[in-house]
Write a protein that holds these residues in place. Structure first.
Motif, PDB file in Angstrom:
ATOM      1  N   ASP A   1       0.795  -1.232   0.000  1.00 13.56           N
ATOM      2  CA  ASP A   1       0.000   0.000   0.000  1.00 13.56           C
ATOM      3  C   ASP A   1       0.826   1.281   0.000  1.00 13.56           C
ATOM      4  O   ASP A   1       0.273   2.375   0.132  1.00 13.56           O
ATOM      5  CB  ASP A   1      -0.962   0.007   1.195  1.00 13.56           C
ATOM      6  CG  ASP A   1      -0.240  -0.095   2.537  1.00 13.56           C
ATOM      7  OD1 ASP A   1       0.996   0.036   2.570  1.00 13.56           O
ATOM      8  OD2 ASP A   1      -0.939  -0.294   3.551  1.00 13.56           O
ATOM      9  N   GLY A   2       2.150   1.174  -0.134  1.00  9.35           N
ATOM     10  CA  GLY A   2       2.999   2.355  -0.223  1.00  9.35           C
ATOM     11  C   GLY A   2       3.270   3.049   1.092  1.00  9.35           C
ATOM     12  O   GLY A   2       3.861   4.136   1.105  1.00  9.35           O
ATOM     13  N   THR A   3       2.884   2.451   2.217  1.00  6.36           N
ATOM     14  CA  THR A   3       3.129   3.086   3.514  1.00  6.36           C
ATOM     15  C   THR A   3       4.596   2.976   3.896  1.00  6.36           C
ATOM     16  O   THR A   3       5.339   2.122   3.403  1.00  6.36           O
ATOM     17  CB  THR A   3       2.268   2.450   4.623  1.00  6.36           C
ATOM     18  OG1 THR A   3       2.494   1.041   4.630  1.00  6.36           O
ATOM     19  CG2 THR A   3       0.800   2.742   4.392  1.00  6.36           C
ATOM     20  N   ASN A   4       5.012   3.848   4.798  1.00 11.89           N
ATOM     21  CA  ASN A   4       6.401   3.885   5.241  1.00 11.89           C
ATOM     22  C   ASN A   4       6.750   2.624   6.017  1.00 11.89           C
ATOM     23  O   ASN A   4       5.992   2.176   6.872  1.00 11.89           O
ATOM     24  CB  ASN A   4       6.650   5.115   6.108  1.00 11.89           C
ATOM     25  CG  ASN A   4       8.063   5.157   6.655  1.00 11.89           C
ATOM     26  OD1 ASN A   4       8.322   4.745   7.778  1.00 11.89           O
ATOM     27  ND2 ASN A   4       8.982   5.653   5.850  1.00 11.89           N
ATOM     28  N   GLU A   5       7.926   2.069   5.723  1.00 12.36           N
ATOM     29  CA  GLU A   5       8.386   0.858   6.416  1.00 12.36           C
ATOM     30  C   GLU A   5       9.766   1.025   7.033  1.00 12.36           C
ATOM     31  O   GLU A   5      10.327   0.060   7.552  1.00 12.36           O
ATOM     32  CB  GLU A   5       8.417  -0.323   5.443  1.00 12.36           C
ATOM     33  CG  GLU A   5       7.054  -0.780   4.946  1.00 12.36           C
ATOM     34  CD  GLU A   5       6.304  -1.637   5.957  1.00 12.36           C
ATOM     35  OE1 GLU A   5       6.866  -1.917   7.032  1.00 12.36           O
ATOM     36  OE2 GLU A   5       5.155  -2.022   5.668  1.00 12.36           O
ATOM     37  N   GLY A   6      10.318   2.250   7.012  1.00 12.51           N
ATOM     38  CA  GLY A   6      11.619   2.438   7.639  1.00 12.51           C
ATOM     39  C   GLY A   6      12.136   3.848   7.445  1.00 12.51           C
ATOM     40  O   GLY A   6      11.747   4.554   6.503  1.00 12.51           O
ATOM     41  N   ILE A   7      13.033   4.261   8.350  1.00  9.35           N
ATOM     42  CA  ILE A   7      13.693   5.563   8.241  1.00  9.35           C
ATOM     43  C   ILE A   7      15.159   5.414   8.662  1.00  9.35           C
ATOM     44  O   ILE A   7      15.530   4.459   9.345  1.00  9.35           O
ATOM     45  CB  ILE A   7      13.030   6.641   9.127  1.00  9.35           C
ATOM     46  CG1 ILE A   7      13.098   6.235  10.604  1.00  9.35           C
ATOM     47  CG2 ILE A   7      11.592   6.895   8.702  1.00  9.35           C
ATOM     48  CD1 ILE A   7      12.657   7.336  11.566  1.00  9.35           C
ATOM     49  N   ARG A   8      15.965   6.382   8.258  1.00  8.59           N
ATOM     50  CA  ARG A   8      17.343   6.482   8.745  1.00  8.59           C
ATOM     51  C   ARG A   8      17.721   7.950   8.836  1.00  8.59           C
ATOM     52  O   ARG A   8      17.174   8.796   8.107  1.00  8.59           O
ATOM     53  CB  ARG A   8      18.309   5.737   7.826  1.00  8.59           C
ATOM     54  CG  ARG A   8      18.379   6.292   6.415  1.00  8.59           C
ATOM     55  CD  ARG A   8      19.375   5.523   5.565  1.00  8.59           C
ATOM     56  NE  ARG A   8      19.399   5.999   4.181  1.00  8.59           N
ATOM     57  CZ  ARG A   8      20.112   7.041   3.757  1.00  8.59           C
ATOM     58  NH1 ARG A   8      20.881   7.725   4.603  1.00  8.59           N
ATOM     59  NH2 ARG A   8      20.064   7.417   2.482  1.00  8.59           N
ATOM     60  N   LEU A   9      18.638   8.237   9.728  1.00  9.88           N
ATOM     61  CA  LEU A   9      19.132   9.607   9.871  1.00  9.88           C
ATOM     62  C   LEU A   9      20.383   9.774   9.028  1.00  9.88           C
ATOM     63  O   LEU A   9      21.229   8.874   8.961  1.00  9.88           O
ATOM     64  CB  LEU A   9      19.435   9.924  11.337  1.00  9.88           C
ATOM     65  CG  LEU A   9      18.246  10.481  12.153  1.00  9.88           C
ATOM     66  CD1 LEU A   9      17.115   9.464  12.233  1.00  9.88           C
ATOM     67  CD2 LEU A   9      18.694  10.900  13.544  1.00  9.88           C
ATOM     68  N   GLN A  10      20.496  10.931   8.392  1.00 10.31           N
ATOM     69  CA  GLN A  10      21.633  11.169   7.518  1.00 10.31           C
ATOM     70  C   GLN A  10      22.911  11.467   8.288  1.00 10.31           C
ATOM     71  O   GLN A  10      24.006  11.194   7.803  1.00 10.31           O
ATOM     72  CB  GLN A  10      21.322  12.334   6.579  1.00 10.31           C
ATOM     73  CG  GLN A  10      20.250  12.024   5.539  1.00 10.31           C
ATOM     74  CD  GLN A  10      19.970  13.210   4.643  1.00 10.31           C
ATOM     75  OE1 GLN A  10      19.781  14.334   5.114  1.00 10.31           O
ATOM     76  NE2 GLN A  10      19.924  12.961   3.337  1.00 10.31           N
ATOM     77  N   ASP A  11      22.790  12.034   9.484  1.00  7.65           N
ATOM     78  CA  ASP A  11      23.974  12.509  10.195  1.00  7.65           C
ATOM     79  C   ASP A  11      24.298  11.745  11.469  1.00  7.65           C
ATOM     80  O   ASP A  11      25.235  12.086  12.175  1.00  7.65           O
ATOM     81  CB  ASP A  11      23.803  13.991  10.537  1.00  7.65           C
ATOM     82  CG  ASP A  11      22.576  14.249  11.404  1.00  7.65           C
ATOM     83  OD1 ASP A  11      21.738  13.333  11.548  1.00  7.65           O
ATOM     84  OD2 ASP A  11      22.447  15.374  11.942  1.00  7.65           O
TER      85      ASP A  11
END
Length: 402
Positions: free
Chosen positions: A358-368
């Protein structure tokens, strides 16, 4: 097409039991939804009734791990696969001390177990753990009801004498407030800090013990499954588990090499009332952080994002997720009814995975900073092992900091 059994009738309002004439069996169980719909069948497991949010799980295996997943607190689980109970139950496949699921719904009566690891039948295990069950209803119809209208509140009843008391069950269903705004992590978290050394199960040796850890991870228990802790131990970690209400000072006093945010039940906004301030303090340090499931949602809230309740939720062991960095697709095990709103995430936080359902968010990461999280369950208990690499990624972050 599979036909419904005579006692699996549904109605828009409470109806009398089906009786015993013409060979129709007396209904000894029912599911009563808050809108007045009634599914009648055969009661299994513990006697009595229980109220909760009715959801469905598409997994074909691992029903014992599912029912003992603390993330199912407050929920009545409907399995879409009809043959549940075939392999029985055992003490090795439980994921927490006290099962949190409020009820079980299956299409067919569980058969006698046929598996070399079985120690008792599913029905006996349900009774032993106080879980009310219902069999013999049209689970496909119930699943379509959940798919189209969202997970309803319901009461599951097991009354061997046939006295289902539909009116009382309906009143209880209508009075239950639902999961939005409900903090359930307090109900399933540990009550005191403890150490974990058990490693993952193998066919020849069963569970092992981590005797030579090279890293120290503090796991915040919002409703942690045991196999998550086993995966951390197998990766070479000494694991210290702390309650969901632990302060940042408590957590950092253990001098961890990394901090793990576990899965858990309920509304992340409610749990965030005490978890978010703690996580914001932790994020001011350079300690690597990995989160999953509720931990992913709480981390997103601590970073300034928002969450929302999903229309039907994701529950099963066959959910395809795309890693946006590599383009690879992994089949994942999932159990969640809330999701992170990616548009709400501040600058510097990168969506890392997306659901191909369904296109929902499944993860994140921080750039710094060495911080990331995913919405699904990489420990695979039950489920595929496609996502075990995430534990390796966490270890690499820890080792680079050392």
């Amino acid at each position: 097409m599979m036909q419904s059994t005579p006692f699996s009738s549904t109605a828009s309002a409470p109806a009398p039991s089906s009786g015993s004439r013409s060979g129709v069996r007396e209904a000894t169980g029912a599911l009563v939804l808050a809108d007045g719909t009634v599914f009648r069948g055969r009661g299994i497991g513990a006697h009595g009734r229980a109220v909760g949010e009715v959801c469905f799980n598409t997994g074909m295996t691992g029903y014992q791990e599912t029912l003992t997943d603390p993330s199912y607190a407050g929920q009545i689980v409907t399995f879409t696969f009809p043959h549940i109970g075939n392999v029985g139950a055992n003490v090795e496949d439980v994921e927490t001390t006290t099962p949190a699921a409020r009820g079980l719904i299956v299409r067919h009566d569980p058969t006698a177990p046929s598996n070399w690891r079985s120690e008792r039948s599913l029905d006996d295990w349900l009774k032993m753990n106080g879980i009310v069950g219902l069999s013999g209803i049209d689970t496909r119809r119930l699943t379509r009801r959940i798919r189209d209208g969202g997970p309803p509140v319901g009461v599951i009843v097991n009354a061997p004498d046939g006295n289902l008391d539909i009116d009382a069950a309906l009143d209880e269903a209508r009075a239950w407030p639902g999961l939005e705004g409900m903090d359930l992590a307090r109900d399933v978290t540990c009550t005191q800090t403890y150490s974990w050394r058990e490693t993952c199960w193998s066919l020849n040796d069963g569970y092992g013990v981590q005797d030579n850890p090279t890293r120290h991870v503090v796991a915040i228990d919002y409703g942690a499954k045991r196999n998550i802790l086993r995966c951390l131990a197998t990766a070479g970690c000494r694991v210290t588990v702390v309650p969901a209400t632990a302060t940042a000072e408590d957590i950092l006093s253990h001098r961890p090499d990394g901090i793990f945010l576990s899965n858990g039940p309920g509304d992340p906004s409610a749990t965030g009332a005490y978890a978010v301030p703690t996580l914001r303090s932790i994020l001011q340090t350079d300690v690597p952080v990995m989160g999953i499931c509720l931990g992913h949602q709480l981390l997103s809230l601590a970073l300034g994002g928002q969450t929302r309740k999903l229309e039907r939720g994701h529950r099963g062991a066959n959910h395809p997720v795309k890693d946006l960095a590599t383009g690879k697709v992994e089949i994942t095990s999932q159990n969640h009814g809330f999701a992170v709103v990616p548009e709400s995430l501040p600058e510097g936080i990168v969506p890392s995975h997306v659901s191909l359902f369904d296109g929902t968010n499944e993860g994140i990461r921080l750039q710094d900073r060495p911080v990331f999280s995913v919405q699904y369950h990489p420990e695979a208990s039950p489920g595929p092992v496609d996502s075990h690499y995430l534990f390796d990624r966490f270890m690499e972050m820890i080792d680079r900091r050392a």
